[in-house]
Write a protein that holds these residues in place. Sequence first.
Motif, PDB file in Angstrom:
ATOM      1  N   GLN A  78       5.225   0.521  -6.753  1.00  0.00           N
ATOM      2  CA  GLN A  78       4.750   1.862  -7.114  1.00  0.00           C
ATOM      3  C   GLN A  78       3.675   1.752  -8.191  1.00  0.00           C
ATOM      4  N   GLY A  79       2.609   2.538  -8.013  1.00  0.00           N
ATOM      5  CA  GLY A  79       1.509   2.511  -8.956  1.00  0.00           C
ATOM      6  C   GLY A  79       0.677   1.252  -8.880  1.00  0.00           C
ATOM      7  N   ARG A 112      -8.351   3.054  -5.462  1.00  0.00           N
ATOM      8  CA  ARG A 112      -7.313   3.744  -4.688  1.00  0.00           C
ATOM      9  C   ARG A 112      -7.776   3.969  -3.248  1.00  0.00           C
ATOM     10  N   VAL A 135      -3.488   2.872  -6.385  1.00  0.00           N
ATOM     11  CA  VAL A 135      -4.246   3.393  -7.529  1.00  0.00           C
ATOM     12  C   VAL A 135      -5.477   2.508  -7.681  1.00  0.00           C
ATOM     13  N   ASN A 137      -7.237  -0.476  -8.985  1.00  0.00           N
ATOM     14  CA  ASN A 137      -6.757  -1.785  -9.460  1.00  0.00           C
ATOM     15  C   ASN A 137      -7.933  -2.718  -9.710  1.00  0.00           C
ATOM     16  N   ASP A 163       0.753   7.152   0.519  1.00  0.00           N
ATOM     17  CA  ASP A 163       1.453   7.601  -0.690  1.00  0.00           C
ATOM     18  C   ASP A 163       2.958   7.656  -0.458  1.00  0.00           C
ATOM     19  N   TYR A 167       5.864   5.544  -2.546  1.00  0.00           N
ATOM     20  CA  TYR A 167       6.937   6.162  -3.338  1.00  0.00           C
ATOM     21  C   TYR A 167       8.334   5.751  -2.886  1.00  0.00           C
TER      22      TYR A 167
END
Length: 196
Positions: A78-79, A112, A135, A137, A163, A167
């Motif tokens: 995540q992220g 992203r 995201v 990176n 997405d 999650y």
Amino acid sequence: MHALRQSLCVALVLPALTLAQEGSEPAPAATPRVSIKTSLGEFVIELDRERAPLTVENFLHYVRSGHYEGTLFHRVVQGFVAQAGGYDADFREKETDRTVVNESGNGLSNRRGTVGLARTGEPHSGNAQFYINLVDNVALDPNPARWGYTVFGRVVQGMDVIDEIGYQPTSAGPPGTFPRSVPVQRIFIEAVKELE
């Protein structure tokens, strides 16, 4: 006489040019698209053949060979990234038959929605596994001291699916596989299709 010679040259050259154009193969699309249907939905990647020609051809090789069908999104952080394309439903690594030269200096950044080629610590070790940036990176981009991770495309449809994948709750994989970041609900690639 000179005018007649010019007319004759034009009359001979034009049909030859027409035949060459008719018989030649159309140039490959600069931005081919690939549809990936997963167990959570479908998304479409647009590839950048101009900036990452070797990586795009490598990816399309695995698409056309059917390599990706039945593989898992085996790593989701995540992220950070969602990674796929290397393991089957039993977490066995699929065989690959080629690697590709690192093209991370192509000017494309790990932002992203972009798609990059996964690799080991060896810069030219990328093969079939790919990741999607959840995201920005930019730490994965190259710098003067080291190679980066090659970006070769971007998600143009279905970022909501990405997405949702990003999650998903994760844990360790089955014993002897991955110690973390494995989606609890297995996410399969069901079908991959090169679009016209």
